[in-house]
Design an enzyme around this catalytic site. Structure first.
Site, PDB file in Angstrom:
ATOM      1  N   HIS A  37       3.454  -0.628 -21.238  1.00  0.00           N
ATOM      2  CA  HIS A  37       2.139  -1.242 -21.877  1.00  0.00           C
ATOM      3  C   HIS A  37       2.296  -1.178 -23.354  1.00  0.00           C
ATOM      4  O   HIS A  37       1.863  -2.213 -23.881  1.00  0.00           O
ATOM      5  CB  HIS A  37       0.820  -0.494 -21.382  1.00  0.00           C
ATOM      6  CG  HIS A  37       0.506  -0.244 -19.968  1.00  0.00           C
ATOM      7  ND1 HIS A  37       0.580   0.926 -19.146  1.00  0.00           N
ATOM      8  CD2 HIS A  37       0.245  -1.217 -19.151  1.00  0.00           C
ATOM      9  CE1 HIS A  37       0.240   0.679 -18.006  1.00  0.00           C
ATOM     10  NE2 HIS A  37       0.071  -0.635 -17.940  1.00  0.00           N
ATOM     11  N   LYS A 151       7.516  -6.880 -14.922  1.00  0.00           N
ATOM     12  CA  LYS A 151       7.547  -5.917 -13.630  1.00  0.00           C
ATOM     13  C   LYS A 151       6.703  -6.529 -12.345  1.00  0.00           C
ATOM     14  O   LYS A 151       7.322  -6.653 -11.534  1.00  0.00           O
ATOM     15  CB  LYS A 151       7.238  -4.512 -13.960  1.00  0.00           C
ATOM     16  CG  LYS A 151       7.554  -3.781 -12.692  1.00  0.00           C
ATOM     17  CD  LYS A 151       7.000  -2.254 -12.804  1.00  0.00           C
ATOM     18  CE  LYS A 151       5.609  -2.105 -12.830  1.00  0.00           C
ATOM     19  NZ  LYS A 151       5.031  -2.203 -11.399  1.00  0.00           N
TER      20      LYS A 151
END
Ligand code: PAF
Length: 284
Positions: A37, A151
């Site tokens: 993140h 991802k």
């Protein structure tokens, strides 16, 4: 870093930056932040003057059998991490703010076809929930750019398709997967793994690497189904349970055809309490 919870405060800040002629990049998250993140926030800084991050555990993208109540919530730690990477504004709405009528009652966004495959087949309604909340967050934040992790490859394609189909004025920036040194893709769901499972989990990525090497090893047409079967056997031998492995066209995600040059291996597997996903793009 300033934190706002309601729409009025968010809009006031966005308006003030707009009046100063500043551009805005946005990173939507569900919190429990890890290095993946933070790489999104770092990428976002390269695209705009100000970076807004949201943390919202979106009930609409969880299935009935999926335990949203146990999804990890680590707000204090997340705020400290976001401050470290110079986030300008954190938006932390509650479900009442995002879905005042309850999420079963509100209008929704559905991206057809691509949403029904792979993770969409295993998690019916999941991508409707993702597309709806991302659309709503885009309308609230009105960013120039939004960064998403690669991802969640299928999620990224669903969002790109939504933005293109609905002419949303936002540039979608994909950001590389961040992996542990073992190769395991970073994910909030890795927190569900025991020490023993953490030792097994990298086998998922290793199996995808094996498949990629096999695909690139010959210029002759390959038997995709047989290679996928062998990959699944490797995953299961390591102790995971394969949910799916698919060779797909890199952008439409339709099953790869012989002759496709840009493909992606998409995979999901169960391990203990976690469902892990991973992918590997392959240029043939
Ligand atoms: O990838 C996620 O964390 C979520 O699916 C997203 C994009 C924040 C929407 O809730």
């Amino acid at each position: 870093m300033n934190t706002v919870e309601n729409i009025k405060d968010l809009r006031e800040q966005v308006k003030s930056w707009r009046m100063q002629g500043l551009s805005i990049a946005f990173v939507p998250t569900m919190g429990n932040l890890h290095a993946g993140h933070l790489a999104l926030v770092e990428a976002a800084h390269r695209y705009a003057d100000k970076v807004i991050v949201s943390i919202f555990v979106n009930p609409m993208q969880f299935g009935l059998s999926e335990d949203i109540d146990n999804y990890p919530r680590t707000l204090a730690q997340d705020k400290a991490s976001l401050t470290e990477v110079d986030t300008d504004l954190l938006f932390t709405p509650t479900a009442d703010i995002i879905y005042p009528k309850g999420f079963g009652e509100n209008s929704y966004v559905e991206v057809p076809n691509i949403s029904d495959l792979y993770c969409g087949a295993s998690r019916p309604g999941h991508f409707r929930g993702v597309a709806t909340v991302v659309c709503k967050l885009f309308n609230l934040v009105q960013p120039d750019v939004a960064c998403f992790g690669s991802k969640d490859y299928q999620q990224l394609q669903v969002i790109k398709t939504m933005v293109e189909d609905l002419s949303m004025p936002v540039e979608i920036v994909p950001v590389e997967i961040i992996r542990e040194s073992s190769g395991l893709a970073m994910s909030s769901r890795n927190g569900y793994l025991t020490a023993n499972e953490l030792a097994i989990a990298p086998a998922l990525y290793k199996s995808l690497q094996w498949l990629s090497t096999e695909l690139c090893a010959s210029h002759q047409p390959r038997d995709y189904a047989a290679l996928v079967m062998q990959t699944s056997e490797k995953i299961e031998k390591a102790g995971l349970k394969t949910d799916y492995i698919n060779l797909c066209h890199a952008t439409t995600l339709a099953p790869a055809e012989p002759g496709d040059k840009e493909i992606v291996i998409l995979a999901a597997a169960y391990l203990g309490k976690a469902r892990l996903i991973d992918n590997l793009p392959v240029s043939l």
